[in-house]
Scaffold this active site. Structure first.
Site, PDB file in Angstrom:
ATOM      1  N   THR A 290      29.095  46.272  38.930  1.00 46.68           N
ATOM      2  CA  THR A 290      29.868  45.590  39.964  1.00 46.68           C
ATOM      3  C   THR A 290      29.790  44.070  39.881  1.00 46.68           C
ATOM      4  OG1 THR A 290      27.973  45.743  41.469  1.00 46.68           O
ATOM      5  CG2 THR A 290      29.622  47.507  41.586  1.00 46.68           C
ATOM      6  N   HIS A 291      29.004  43.557  38.969  1.00 41.98           N
ATOM      7  CA  HIS A 291      28.808  42.100  38.859  1.00 41.98           C
ATOM      8  C   HIS A 291      29.061  41.655  37.433  1.00 41.98           C
ATOM      9  CE1 HIS A 291      26.685  38.168  39.130  1.00 41.98           C
ATOM     10  NE2 HIS A 291      27.015  38.253  40.394  1.00 41.98           N
ATOM     11  N   PHE A 292      30.129  41.582  36.943  1.00 41.48           N
ATOM     12  CA  PHE A 292      31.489  41.844  37.405  1.00 41.48           C
ATOM     13  C   PHE A 292      32.050  42.938  36.516  1.00 41.48           C
ATOM     14  CE2 PHE A 292      30.430  37.486  38.544  1.00 41.48           C
ATOM     15  CZ  PHE A 292      30.744  37.471  39.880  1.00 41.48           C
TER      16      PHE A 292
END
Length: 172
Positions: A70-72
């Site tokens: 999620t990052h990224f």
């Protein structure tokens, strides 16, 4: 200066590629920490420890790290707070042990995130102890990838907490 209610770790005057960034920071020295390896050890290799003076450690950034999903999603980057956490763990190696009391990060000032750290990178963490005064230690740290400085922390403050290594009790 912003302070996290979880750990009391504060960040002041940080910068990401020249831009000022300030926000809440949480760190996790437990086995479940994203920077922790097997058995909760946050390093792949410890290369130098001079008690009370300096510590150098190496941490590989695996492609399988959950936070990178999620990052990224299209450009996975290791969050700066995890680099800061790894530097704090490196500082603990050079600081004097005191039974159940452990060193916990309290404040970081004058941070600079110069380059991205991506999966597959080998992060070399170096921390120099500037001063130890009772239950407070002031340090300076650098993280490098392939000899290139990616993060610098000019003032890293750690305090000795009354809790154990299993919990943040007594963290400042």
């Amino acid at each position: 200066m912003t302070e996290s209610a979880t750990t009391g770790f504060a960040v002041t005057g940080s910068a990401l590629t020249g831009s000022a960034v300030t926000g809440p920071v949480t760190t996790g020295p437990t086995a479940g920490s994203p920077t922790a390896g097997p058995a909760g050890i946050p390093f792949d290799r410890i290369t130098e420890v001079s008690p009370g003076r300096r510590a150098v450690a190496v941490r590989h950034v695996p492609h399988t790290l959950d936070v990178l999903d999620t990052h990224f999603p299209r450009f996975p980057v290791l969050p700066g707070v995890l680099i800061l956490d790894a530097l704090a763990h490196t500082a603990e190696l050079a600081l004097p042990a005191d039974g159940a009391r452990r060193w916990t990060p309290a404040e970081a000032r004058r941070l600079r995130f110069r380059h991205y750290v991506t999966p597959g990178d080998r992060l070399e963490l170096t921390v120099d102890i500037e001063e130890i005064d009772g239950d407070t230690a002031r340090c300076r740290g650098t993280a490098r990838v392939d000899g290139r400085t990616v993060t610098t922390v000019r003032e890293l403050l750690l305090v000795r907490s009354g809790g154990t290594a299993d919990g943040p009790e007594g963290a400042v």
